[in-house]
Scaffold this active site. Sequence first.
Site, PDB file in Angstrom:
ATOM      1  N   GLU A 144      64.700  -8.855 -63.507  1.00  0.00           N
ATOM      2  CA  GLU A 144      65.187  -8.325 -62.230  1.00  0.00           C
ATOM      3  C   GLU A 144      64.265  -8.827 -61.138  1.00  0.00           C
ATOM      4  O   GLU A 144      63.055  -8.930 -61.352  1.00  0.00           O
ATOM      5  CB  GLU A 144      65.146  -6.789 -62.181  1.00  0.00           C
ATOM      6  CG  GLU A 144      66.146  -6.103 -63.064  1.00  0.00           C
ATOM      7  CD  GLU A 144      65.542  -5.753 -64.403  1.00  0.00           C
ATOM      8  OE1 GLU A 144      64.303  -5.658 -64.483  1.00  0.00           O
ATOM      9  OE2 GLU A 144      66.300  -5.595 -65.376  1.00  0.00           O
ATOM     10  N   TYR A 156      62.329 -18.822 -60.343  1.00  0.00           N
ATOM     11  CA  TYR A 156      63.248 -18.583 -61.469  1.00  0.00           C
ATOM     12  C   TYR A 156      64.404 -19.594 -61.480  1.00  0.00           C
ATOM     13  O   TYR A 156      64.788 -20.075 -62.544  1.00  0.00           O
ATOM     14  CB  TYR A 156      63.791 -17.148 -61.422  1.00  0.00           C
ATOM     15  CG  TYR A 156      62.703 -16.084 -61.397  1.00  0.00           C
ATOM     16  CD1 TYR A 156      61.547 -16.235 -62.157  1.00  0.00           C
ATOM     17  CD2 TYR A 156      62.825 -14.939 -60.615  1.00  0.00           C
ATOM     18  CE1 TYR A 156      60.537 -15.277 -62.133  1.00  0.00           C
ATOM     19  CE2 TYR A 156      61.821 -13.972 -60.592  1.00  0.00           C
ATOM     20  CZ  TYR A 156      60.685 -14.158 -61.360  1.00  0.00           C
ATOM     21  OH  TYR A 156      59.690 -13.204 -61.331  1.00  0.00           O
TER      22      TYR A 156
HETATM   23  C1  LIG Z   1      56.343 -15.298 -57.345  1.00  0.00           C
HETATM   24  C2  LIG Z   1      54.923 -15.774 -57.567  1.00  0.00           C
HETATM   25  C3  LIG Z   1      54.449 -15.312 -58.945  1.00  0.00           C
HETATM   26  C4  LIG Z   1      54.917 -17.321 -57.523  1.00  0.00           C
HETATM   27  O1  LIG Z   1      53.602 -17.725 -57.844  1.00  0.00           O
HETATM   28  P1  LIG Z   1      52.976 -19.111 -57.348  1.00  0.00           P
HETATM   29  O2  LIG Z   1      51.709 -19.279 -58.135  1.00  0.00           O
HETATM   30  O3  LIG Z   1      52.864 -19.193 -55.883  1.00  0.00           O
HETATM   31  O4  LIG Z   1      54.124 -20.105 -57.807  1.00  0.00           O
HETATM   32  P2  LIG Z   1      54.022 -21.675 -58.103  1.00  0.00           P
HETATM   33  O5  LIG Z   1      53.035 -22.341 -57.222  1.00  0.00           O
HETATM   34  O6  LIG Z   1      53.871 -21.858 -59.565  1.00  0.00           O
HETATM   35  O7  LIG Z   1      55.487 -22.132 -57.662  1.00  0.00           O
HETATM   36  C5  LIG Z   1      56.423 -22.597 -58.602  1.00  0.00           C
HETATM   37  C6  LIG Z   1      57.788 -22.740 -57.942  1.00  0.00           C
HETATM   38  O8  LIG Z   1      58.210 -21.497 -57.427  1.00  0.00           O
HETATM   39  C7  LIG Z   1      58.892 -21.684 -56.176  1.00  0.00           C
HETATM   40  N1  LIG Z   1      58.120 -21.039 -55.127  1.00  0.00           N
HETATM   41  C8  LIG Z   1      56.971 -20.331 -55.283  1.00  0.00           C
HETATM   42  N2  LIG Z   1      56.579 -19.828 -54.103  1.00  0.00           N
HETATM   43  C9  LIG Z   1      57.489 -20.224 -53.189  1.00  0.00           C
HETATM   44  C10 LIG Z   1      57.624 -20.017 -51.796  1.00  0.00           C
HETATM   45  N3  LIG Z   1      56.735 -19.296 -51.110  1.00  0.00           N
HETATM   46  N4  LIG Z   1      58.699 -20.568 -51.168  1.00  0.00           N
HETATM   47  C11 LIG Z   1      59.590 -21.295 -51.840  1.00  0.00           C
HETATM   48  N5  LIG Z   1      59.512 -21.549 -53.177  1.00  0.00           N
HETATM   49  C12 LIG Z   1      58.481 -21.001 -53.839  1.00  0.00           C
HETATM   50  C13 LIG Z   1      58.990 -23.174 -55.986  1.00  0.00           C
HETATM   51  O9  LIG Z   1      60.182 -23.609 -56.621  1.00  0.00           O
HETATM   52  C14 LIG Z   1      57.780 -23.676 -56.756  1.00  0.00           C
HETATM   53  O10 LIG Z   1      57.949 -24.976 -57.233  1.00  0.00           O
HETATM   54  P3  LIG Z   1      57.409 -26.230 -56.357  1.00  0.00           P
HETATM   55  O11 LIG Z   1      55.928 -26.053 -56.277  1.00  0.00           O
HETATM   56  O12 LIG Z   1      57.820 -27.407 -57.160  1.00  0.00           O
HETATM   57  O13 LIG Z   1      58.078 -26.115 -55.006  1.00  0.00           O
HETATM   58  C15 LIG Z   1      53.969 -15.271 -56.451  1.00  0.00           C
HETATM   59  O14 LIG Z   1      54.541 -15.565 -55.201  1.00  0.00           O
HETATM   60  C16 LIG Z   1      53.651 -13.786 -56.523  1.00  0.00           C
HETATM   61  O15 LIG Z   1      52.730 -13.360 -57.232  1.00  0.00           O
HETATM   62  N6  LIG Z   1      54.412 -12.965 -55.759  1.00  0.00           N
HETATM   63  C17 LIG Z   1      54.147 -11.501 -55.707  1.00  0.00           C
HETATM   64  C18 LIG Z   1      54.597 -10.826 -56.975  1.00  0.00           C
HETATM   65  C19 LIG Z   1      56.087 -11.055 -57.229  1.00  0.00           C
HETATM   66  O16 LIG Z   1      56.895 -10.952 -56.322  1.00  0.00           O
HETATM   67  N7  LIG Z   1      56.415 -11.361 -58.492  1.00  0.00           N
HETATM   68  C20 LIG Z   1      57.771 -11.564 -58.909  1.00  0.00           C
HETATM   69  C21 LIG Z   1      58.375 -10.260 -59.284  1.00  0.00           C
HETATM   70  S1  LIG Z   1      60.072 -10.458 -59.797  1.00  0.00           S
END
Ligand SMILES: CC(C)(COP(=O)(O)OP(=O)(O)OC[C@H]1O[C@@H](n2cnc3c(N)ncnc32)[C@H](O)[C@@H]1OP(=O)(O)O)[C@@H](O)C(=O)NCCC(=O)NCCS
Length: 214
Positions: A144, A156
Site C-alpha cells: 500500500e 514501485y
Molecule cells: C521512497 C523512498 C524509500 C525512496 O528512497 P530513495 O533512496 O530516495 O530512492 P532511490 O534513490 O533508490 O530511487 C529509486 C527510484 O525511485 C524513484 N524515485 C525516488 N525518489 C523520487 C523522487 N523524489 N521523485 C521521483 N522519483 C523518485 C525513481 O524512479 C528512482 O529511480 P531513478 O534514480 O532511476 O530516477 C524514500 O523517498 C523514503 O524513505 N521516503 C519516506 C518513506 C516512504 O514514503 N516510504 C514508502 C512508504 S510506501
Amino acid sequence: MRYVVNRMTLSDLPRVLEIEKLAYPTSQWPESAYQRELRENRWAHYLVVRDTLVRDQPAPSGGDALLARRAFPFSMFHSAKPATSDPELASIVGYAGLWLMYDEGHVTTIATHPSVRRRGLGELLLVHLIDIAMEIGARWVTLEVRVTNASAQALYHKYGFQIVSTRPHYYSDNNEDAYIMWTDEITQPKYQAFFADLKTKLYDRLSRDEMVMS
Ligand SMILES: CC(C)(COP(=O)(O)OP(=O)(O)OC[C@H]1O[C@@H](n2cnc3c(N)ncnc32)[C@H](O)[C@@H]1OP(=O)(O)O)[C@@H](O)C(=O)NCCC(=O)NCCS
C-alpha cells in the site's frame, strides 16, 4: 561495495527508529511493533542498509564522516548525524520489511534517511526484498502507498508494480487513501528478466558512484 544490506536485528532499532521519525513524520511504528516483528513474526523479513564508509572510517562524532563529504549548502540539510557514536549503528541509512502471506510478499515498510535519498538505496532495499520474496516462494509482491506519495510510487512503478485498487481512508493520521499496488508474477521468466536487468543497472550505478566518491 560501499553499501551493504543486512538482516535487521534488535540492536539496530535505535537507529531505525531515528530514521523512521524523519521518513514518516506523521505516523511511526513504535519500538514494540518492531520488536514483535523481529522476535515473533516468523513470516517477517526486515533489512537495514549500511554505509560502510561511516562504519569503517568513523569521524570523531560518528556519522559526521558523511557530512564532511557534502559540500555547503547541502551539508546544511537533513543531518545524517545519528544520536549514537556506535559506528555499527551510525552506519545504518535505511531499512525495509516484507511479510510472506500465502504466496504473496507484502512490503510493510521501506525508508531511507533524507540525507542519502536519490542515490539508489531505496531501490537497493526493494531489490533485496524482491529477491527474498523470490527465494521464499512468493508469486507476487504487493504493498500500500499513500496516493500523494509520488516518489515511492515512482520507485514501485520502476519495479513493475501497478496500481490495482484504492483503499479509502487507509491512513488514520490524515484519512488519506492508499493505492494497492501489485507486481506481475515474479516467478515468470518475463518478470525475472526485467528484474535482473534493473538490478544490473542499479549495481553498475552504485559501483560507479562509489568510484567517484573515493
Ligand atoms: C521512497 C523512498 C524509500 C525512496 O528512497 P530513495 O533512496 O530516495 O530512492 P532511490 O534513490 O533508490 O530511487 C529509486 C527510484 O525511485 C524513484 N524515485 C525516488 N525518489 C523520487 C523522487 N523524489 N521523485 C521521483 N522519483 C523518485 C525513481 O524512479 C528512482 O529511480 P531513478 O534514480 O532511476 O530516477 C524514500 O523517498 C523514503 O524513505 N521516503 C519516506 C518513506 C516512504 O514514503 N516510504 C514508502 C512508504 S510506501
